[in-house]
Design an enzyme around this catalytic site. Structure first.
Site, PDB file in Angstrom:
ATOM      1  N   ASP A 195      -8.459  -1.933  -0.921  1.00 17.75           N
ATOM      2  CA  ASP A 195      -7.359  -1.175  -0.320  1.00 17.75           C
ATOM      3  C   ASP A 195      -6.048  -1.481  -1.040  1.00 17.75           C
ATOM      4  OD1 ASP A 195      -9.206  -0.208   1.426  1.00 17.75           O
ATOM      5  OD2 ASP A 195      -8.486  -1.324   3.165  1.00 17.75           O
ATOM      6  N   THR A 230      -6.071   0.265  -4.380  1.00 19.24           N
ATOM      7  CA  THR A 230      -5.776   1.686  -4.191  1.00 19.24           C
ATOM      8  C   THR A 230      -4.281   1.913  -4.009  1.00 19.24           C
ATOM      9  OG1 THR A 230      -7.937   2.092  -3.169  1.00 19.24           O
ATOM     10  CG2 THR A 230      -6.207   3.696  -2.728  1.00 19.24           C
ATOM     11  N   ASP A 287      -8.365   4.067  -9.554  1.00 18.47           N
ATOM     12  CA  ASP A 287      -9.252   4.840  -8.687  1.00 18.47           C
ATOM     13  C   ASP A 287     -10.703   4.399  -8.873  1.00 18.47           C
ATOM     14  OD1 ASP A 287      -9.573   6.836  -6.730  1.00 18.47           O
ATOM     15  OD2 ASP A 287     -10.272   8.250  -8.247  1.00 18.47           O
ATOM     16  N   ASP A 323      -4.903   9.636  -3.012  1.00 22.41           N
ATOM     17  CA  ASP A 323      -5.111  10.493  -4.182  1.00 22.41           C
ATOM     18  C   ASP A 323      -4.229  11.733  -4.111  1.00 22.41           C
ATOM     19  OD1 ASP A 323      -6.950   8.850  -5.355  1.00 22.41           O
ATOM     20  OD2 ASP A 323      -8.710  10.020  -4.772  1.00 22.41           O
TER      21      ASP A 323
END
Length: 207
Positions: free
Chosen positions: A35, A38, A72, A98
């Site tokens: 997380d 990301t 990613d 994203d």
């Protein structure tokens, strides 16, 4: 011959996973979960796109964004190696961020075209931003209704490749490549929206 996206991903993902595994292992060792990876990737993409592109530093911006886009893949590597956060929540967070990253990339290009007094291309880039969001929403909404919409000419990887390669080449001084890339992307995104709407419509007719 039909474009086999699945075959391409099967070829590229294992290679990228091998490259990113040592970094993923180091992050896991420091207690950094997927997380966090990301979030870092998205934040880096947003800052880079909104900093470099509006200043006209297209090549540098495209290179830095590409590095952060690789996060990613890195978050998946971290999850598999035992980092915290590899879950349904992680998948939702990844998909949501994203969209934020994509919006920042095209917003940066829009600001670049505005700085160049190119209103037409700013509008085309805006169309690409909106169409890309609709492409993603169509798939998510279809899946929420128990159907599929994983078809189309220009999914997220294709959109990013076209936008970043065109920006990079334009930054190196290649003429007309960025406008050509934006027009191509706008057309491909529109076709993809139509393809997904049609695909869902056909599924509703079969019920």
């Amino acid at each position: 011959m039909a474009y086999d996206r699945t075959a391409m991903l099967k070829l590229l993902r294992p290679a990228m996973t091998r490259i990113l595994t040592p970094l993923g292992r180091a992050l896991v060792g420091r207690g950094i979960g997927p997380d966090a990876v990301t979030a870092i990737g998205t934040l880096g993409t947003v800052i880079s796109a909104l900093l470099f592109f509006p200043l006209g530093q297209l090549a540098l911006g495209a290179l830095v964004i590409t590095v952060f886009v690789l996060f990613d893949l890195l978050d998946g590597v971290v999850a598999r190696l035992g980092g915290k956060g590899g879950s349904t929540w992680g998948a939702f967070l990844d998909s949501t961020l994203d969209r934020v990253a994509d919006a920042a990339i095209f917003a940066g290009l829009i600001l670049y075209f505005i700085s160049e007094d190119d209103t037409l291309m700013a509008a085309v880039a805006l169309f690409c931003l909106i169409a890309g969001a609709v492409v993603s929403y169509a798939k998510a909404r279809a899946e929420g209704l128990g159907m599929t919409a994983d078809v189309g000419l220009a999914e997220r990887p294709e959109r990013l490749v076209v936008a970043l390669v065109a920006a990079f080449l334009a930054g190196l001084g290649v003429p007309y490549v960025l406008p050509a890339g934006m027009w191509l992307l706008a057309a491909a995104s529109l076709v993809t929206v139509v393809q997904r709407v049609r695909h869902v419509y056909l599924q509703t007719r079969e019920r």
